[in-house]
Design a protein around this motif. Structure first.
Motif, PDB file in Angstrom:
ATOM      1  N   UNK A  75       0.834  -1.201   0.000  1.00 18.35           N
ATOM      2  CA  UNK A  75       0.000   0.000   0.000  1.00 18.35           C
ATOM      3  C   UNK A  75       0.870   1.252   0.000  1.00 18.35           C
ATOM      4  N   UNK A  76       1.903   1.246   0.847  1.00 16.38           N
ATOM      5  CA  UNK A  76       2.830   2.372   0.929  1.00 16.38           C
ATOM      6  C   UNK A  76       4.252   1.817   0.959  1.00 16.38           C
ATOM      7  N   UNK A  77       4.952   1.854  -0.179  1.00 17.00           N
ATOM      8  CA  UNK A  77       6.294   1.272  -0.243  1.00 17.00           C
ATOM      9  C   UNK A  77       7.223   1.807   0.850  1.00 17.00           C
ATOM     10  N   UNK A  78       8.011   0.892   1.394  1.00 13.57           N
ATOM     11  CA  UNK A  78       8.996   1.177   2.439  1.00 13.57           C
ATOM     12  C   UNK A  78       8.383   1.675   3.743  1.00 13.57           C
ATOM     13  N   UNK A  79       7.101   1.405   3.964  1.00 15.44           N
ATOM     14  CA  UNK A  79       6.478   1.762   5.244  1.00 15.44           C
ATOM     15  C   UNK A  79       7.123   0.964   6.360  1.00 15.44           C
ATOM     16  N   UNK A  80       7.451  -0.280   6.071  1.00 13.47           N
ATOM     17  CA  UNK A  80       8.218  -1.118   6.994  1.00 13.47           C
ATOM     18  C   UNK A  80       9.542  -1.386   6.291  1.00 13.47           C
ATOM     19  N   UNK A  81      10.613  -0.877   6.852  1.00  9.54           N
ATOM     20  CA  UNK A  81      11.934  -0.952   6.206  1.00  9.54           C
ATOM     21  C   UNK A  81      12.521  -2.352   6.218  1.00  9.54           C
ATOM     22  N   UNK A  82      12.376  -3.056   7.338  1.00  8.38           N
ATOM     23  CA  UNK A  82      12.994  -4.375   7.460  1.00  8.38           C
ATOM     24  C   UNK A  82      11.958  -5.371   7.969  1.00  8.38           C
ATOM     25  N   UNK A  83      11.741  -6.420   7.205  1.00  3.75           N
ATOM     26  CA  UNK A  83      10.812  -7.484   7.608  1.00  3.75           C
ATOM     27  C   UNK A  83      11.641  -8.663   8.107  1.00  3.75           C
ATOM     28  N   UNK A  84      11.418  -9.038   9.353  1.00  6.66           N
ATOM     29  CA  UNK A  84      12.160 -10.142   9.966  1.00  6.66           C
ATOM     30  C   UNK A  84      11.547 -11.477   9.569  1.00  6.66           C
ATOM     31  N   UNK A 100       1.832  -2.131  12.861  1.00  6.47           N
ATOM     32  CA  UNK A 100       0.920  -1.214  13.566  1.00  6.47           C
ATOM     33  C   UNK A 100       1.420   0.223  13.447  1.00  6.47           C
ATOM     34  N   UNK A 101       2.729   0.433  13.608  1.00 12.18           N
ATOM     35  CA  UNK A 101       3.296   1.781  13.468  1.00 12.18           C
ATOM     36  C   UNK A 101       3.064   2.321  12.062  1.00 12.18           C
ATOM     37  N   UNK A 102       3.239   1.480  11.049  1.00 14.92           N
ATOM     38  CA  UNK A 102       3.019   1.909   9.669  1.00 14.92           C
ATOM     39  C   UNK A 102       1.550   2.281   9.450  1.00 14.92           C
ATOM     40  N   UNK A 103       0.653   1.506  10.011  1.00 16.04           N
ATOM     41  CA  UNK A 103      -0.781   1.809   9.884  1.00 16.04           C
ATOM     42  C   UNK A 103      -1.110   3.144  10.543  1.00 16.04           C
ATOM     43  N   UNK A 104      -0.543   3.367  11.731  1.00 11.46           N
ATOM     44  CA  UNK A 104      -0.744   4.653  12.403  1.00 11.46           C
ATOM     45  C   UNK A 104      -0.202   5.798  11.551  1.00 11.46           C
ATOM     46  N   UNK A 105       0.970   5.572  10.956  1.00  8.90           N
ATOM     47  CA  UNK A 105       1.589   6.591  10.116  1.00  8.90           C
ATOM     48  C   UNK A 105       0.762   6.946   8.887  1.00  8.90           C
ATOM     49  N   UNK A 107      -2.459   7.058   9.075  1.00  8.58           N
ATOM     50  CA  UNK A 107      -3.679   7.675   9.592  1.00  8.58           C
ATOM     51  C   UNK A 107      -4.792   6.714   9.958  1.00  8.58           C
ATOM     52  N   UNK A 108      -4.476   5.421  10.020  1.00  9.92           N
ATOM     53  CA  UNK A 108      -5.510   4.450  10.420  1.00  9.92           C
ATOM     54  C   UNK A 108      -5.743   4.495  11.913  1.00  9.92           C
ATOM     55  N   UNK A 109      -6.984   4.372  12.296  1.00 11.42           N
ATOM     56  CA  UNK A 109      -7.335   4.323  13.711  1.00 11.42           C
ATOM     57  C   UNK A 109      -7.211   2.891  14.215  1.00 11.42           C
ATOM     58  N   UNK A 110      -6.826   2.751  15.470  1.00  3.94           N
ATOM     59  CA  UNK A 110      -6.713   1.419  16.064  1.00  3.94           C
ATOM     60  C   UNK A 110      -8.074   0.849  16.288  1.00  3.94           C
TER      61      UNK A 110
END
Length: 110
Positions: A75-84, A100-105, A107-110
């Motif tokens: 959805x948003x490239x590089x929203x998560x830099x490193x996937x373990x 979760x941090x990427x979703x918050x970034x 603008x998604x509500x929890x």
């Protein structure tokens, strides 16, 4: 007088042991909410978004957070830099936290 009611026994999927009391009630409540058609729709959506076939149980596929991170990066490239890819629980939790941090970034509500 004895009643011959046969009731399905809830079983813990991790141990295979029967559940009783509140554990059985919670398992029954979760089972009542389960919708196979909705799971199939979510699976199809994630497969299309990530470009990857999901084998087996969807819950198991989401457990380590890798698929979640791939989805948010689609959805948003590089929203998560490193996937373990590690099977270590703290690394899996790190993936979920990053998702979760990427979703918050975004603008998604929890």
């Amino acid at each position: 007088m004895m009643h011959n009611l046969i009731q399905a026994q809830a079983v813990d999927p991790a141990t295979g042991l029967p559940l009783y009391g509140m554990d059985a009630e919670l398992a029954a409540k979760a089972a009542a909410k389960y919708d196979p058609a909705l799971e199939a729709q979510a699976r199809e959506f994630l497969e299309g978004l990530c470009g990857q076939k999901i084998d087996g149980d969807l819950g198991d596929a989401l457990h380590d957070g890798v698929l979640l991170c791939m989805a948010v990066n689609a959805v948003q490239p590089k929203a998560v830099r490193r996937i373990n890819k590690s099977r270590m629980p703290f690394k899996q939790m790190e993936n979920i936290t990053n998702f979760i941090k990427a979703c918050r970034g975004m603008g998604m509500r929890e």
